[in-house]
Write an enzyme that holds these catalytic residues in place. Structure first.
Site, PDB file in Angstrom:
ATOM      1  N   ARG A   1      25.763  -8.973  14.912  1.00 31.17           N
ATOM      2  CA  ARG A   1      25.793  -7.827  14.003  1.00 31.17           C
ATOM      3  C   ARG A   1      26.903  -6.880  14.404  1.00 31.17           C
ATOM      4  O   ARG A   1      27.358  -6.884  15.545  1.00 31.17           O
ATOM      5  CB  ARG A   1      24.499  -7.034  14.109  1.00 31.17           C
ATOM      6  CG  ARG A   1      23.268  -7.853  14.023  1.00 31.17           C
ATOM      7  CD  ARG A   1      22.073  -6.980  14.401  1.00 31.17           C
ATOM      8  NE  ARG A   1      20.892  -7.818  14.572  1.00 31.17           N
ATOM      9  CZ  ARG A   1      19.718  -7.376  14.981  1.00 31.17           C
ATOM     10  NH1 ARG A   1      19.573  -6.082  15.279  1.00 31.17           N
ATOM     11  NH2 ARG A   1      18.706  -8.189  15.098  1.00 31.17           N
TER      12      ARG A   1
ATOM     13  N   ARG B   1      31.531   0.491  23.087  1.00 29.38           N
ATOM     14  CA  ARG B   1      31.623   1.924  22.782  1.00 29.38           C
ATOM     15  C   ARG B   1      31.285   2.783  24.007  1.00 29.38           C
ATOM     16  O   ARG B   1      31.870   3.852  24.196  1.00 29.38           O
ATOM     17  CB  ARG B   1      30.729   2.270  21.591  1.00 29.38           C
ATOM     18  CG  ARG B   1      31.286   1.679  20.283  1.00 29.38           C
ATOM     19  CD  ARG B   1      30.285   1.766  19.142  1.00 29.38           C
ATOM     20  NE  ARG B   1      29.867   3.137  18.906  1.00 29.38           N
ATOM     21  CZ  ARG B   1      28.883   3.468  18.067  1.00 29.38           C
ATOM     22  NH1 ARG B   1      28.238   2.534  17.390  1.00 29.38           N
ATOM     23  NH2 ARG B   1      28.564   4.726  17.897  1.00 29.38           N
TER      24      ARG B   1
ATOM     25  N   ASP C   1      27.549  -2.516  13.935  1.00 25.96           N
ATOM     26  CA  ASP C   1      26.874  -1.284  13.515  1.00 25.96           C
ATOM     27  C   ASP C   1      27.577  -0.614  12.341  1.00 25.96           C
ATOM     28  O   ASP C   1      28.726  -0.943  12.015  1.00 25.96           O
ATOM     29  CB  ASP C   1      26.841  -0.294  14.685  1.00 25.96           C
ATOM     30  CG  ASP C   1      25.705  -0.593  15.644  1.00 25.96           C
ATOM     31  OD1 ASP C   1      24.775  -1.346  15.262  1.00 25.96           O
ATOM     32  OD2 ASP C   1      25.740  -0.080  16.783  1.00 25.96           O
TER      33      ASP C   1
END
Lengths: 258, 258
Positions: free
Chosen positions: A51, A198, A53
């Site tokens: 996935r 991140r 975000d």
């Protein structure tokens, strides 16, 4: 039915992320809707390498799906792209064995994170790179990035609410490079934890502005504690750049890097 | 009251163009609204170097306005930018004599036009460069561009519905250059007619794909007939790049070019 692997690019700005969610615009829903149209209403589920975000982009996401259509590989982008929104694009399609799995078969992934420096952002990149007003110490960030290389427990760089237990990953490339007016952070490895890139970038930026020392990265890794690392950097600087499999599936054209 | 000149950048994608129009989002309306807020409700009209059409971008549009505020030049961007949408930005502000006029005092303008080539567009540039699928003959386009240099009547490159009579302009720079994955067309001159750059680019693209010969440009110019030139290229590849005045007003940082 035959299996196809697809390399996909998308700008994540206008999506609630990759994965289908009720009442939300998602990349997966857009892909499945385009496939359903091409298959005259037959629902075609897709499986992605992983996935992304909300707000995160992809240059080289990989998905697979099964189809009864005998379309040649090179025709698929022309069949699908007119049915996709302009911010999602099928770049390449490859016929693969029925045993191929876009998620389980990944052997490496590359993420990139774009930062623009200077008093003011370049407005044309406002959704595609994160603006940092402070002057960044790039050599310090480069030194810090090198500490990430190798096999480590990356618990310190994993969102605290994740319930996976095995947090050991191997990072083969980690570098910070000037690219025009911007800085790019490139990370390649066998896998990445939730929010890992991140949180790494957030920590490297704290090194860049002088809040931390480059060698602090060593202790942060060893601590295996999310509290020790920096803030999670914003989503819109992040790109899933490339996904690798045992065999080279696609003609990758964006392989410059560290 | 004192006069200020501002260098402005904007992405034109979400606007009906520079100039105020009833019921439409325009760059000018957004600028005047931000200025009105900074001036506690007092309407501050702005005058630009010229209009730009819907979808056209600017890196270096110049406007002027008069203000009773004694804010230092370097503070103005910080006062205005938080009140502007993210796709419009004040880059620099300079106090100028009350006789300065953003439109009448221009001595030169530079426009750039961005083209991306290849089978598929780069989706991240879809609003900021025009995609051409055909392979382009760049040397032929470069030769064609050189014919534009000098002082000519550019009637052939002016939208037919314009009612200005004097269509003689002097072009000092005209070139086609590769820039990463893209091609950029750069034009500098003392002034440009309505749609002139877009019609020139449309014509150069017809040279690039082999529909016309590079030297056809000579005859097209001499004909002084809009019908002889190519199609008007789309708005979203075009940037008002720089506006020059007698005195160098701003710190221009994007001056690489031909």
């Amino acid at each position: 039915m035959g299996r196809r692997a697809c390399k996909i690019s998308y700008e994540g700005t206008n999506y609630a992320g990759y994965q289908v969610q009720p009442q939300k615009r998602t990349i997966q829903a857009a892909l499945e809707q385009a496939l359903t149209e091409v298959h005259k209403g037959m629902h075609i589920p897709v499986v992605a390498s992983g996935r992304t975000d909300a707000g995160v982009h992809a240059y080289g996401q990989v998905i697979h799906f099964d189809t009864p259509l005998a379309l040649p590989d090179e025709k698929w982008p022309y069949a699908l792209n007119p049915k996709l929104p302009a911010d999602i694009q099928v770049e390449e399609v490859k016929t693969v064995p029925d045993t191929f799995h876009a998620r389980y078969d990944t052997v490496a992934k590359e993420y990139r994170y774009m930062v623009m420096c200077g008093a003011r952002p370049n407005i044309f990149r406002r959704h595609q790179a994160v603006h940092i007003r402070e002057r960044l110490d790039v050599p310090a960030m480069q030194t810090a990035a090198r500490h990430l290389l190798g096999t480590h427990d990356f618990s310190s760089f994993c969102a605290a609410n994740t319930n996976i237990s095995h947090k050991v990953r191997t990072i083969t490339h980690a570098c910070v490079q000037p690219q025009g007016d911007e800085l790019v952070f490139i990370a390649r490895g066998d896998g990445f934890l939730y929010n890992m890139v991140r949180i790494i970038v957030g920590t490297l930026l704290e090194v860049g502005v002088g809040k931390r020392h480059a060698d602090d990265l060593k202790q942060i890794i060893v601590a295996e504690d999310r509290e020790q690392a920096g803030k999670t950097a914003p989503a819109h600087g992040l790109y899933l750049w490339q996904v690798d499999y045992e065999e080279s599936l696609f003609t990758f054209d964006r392989r410059e890097g560290c």
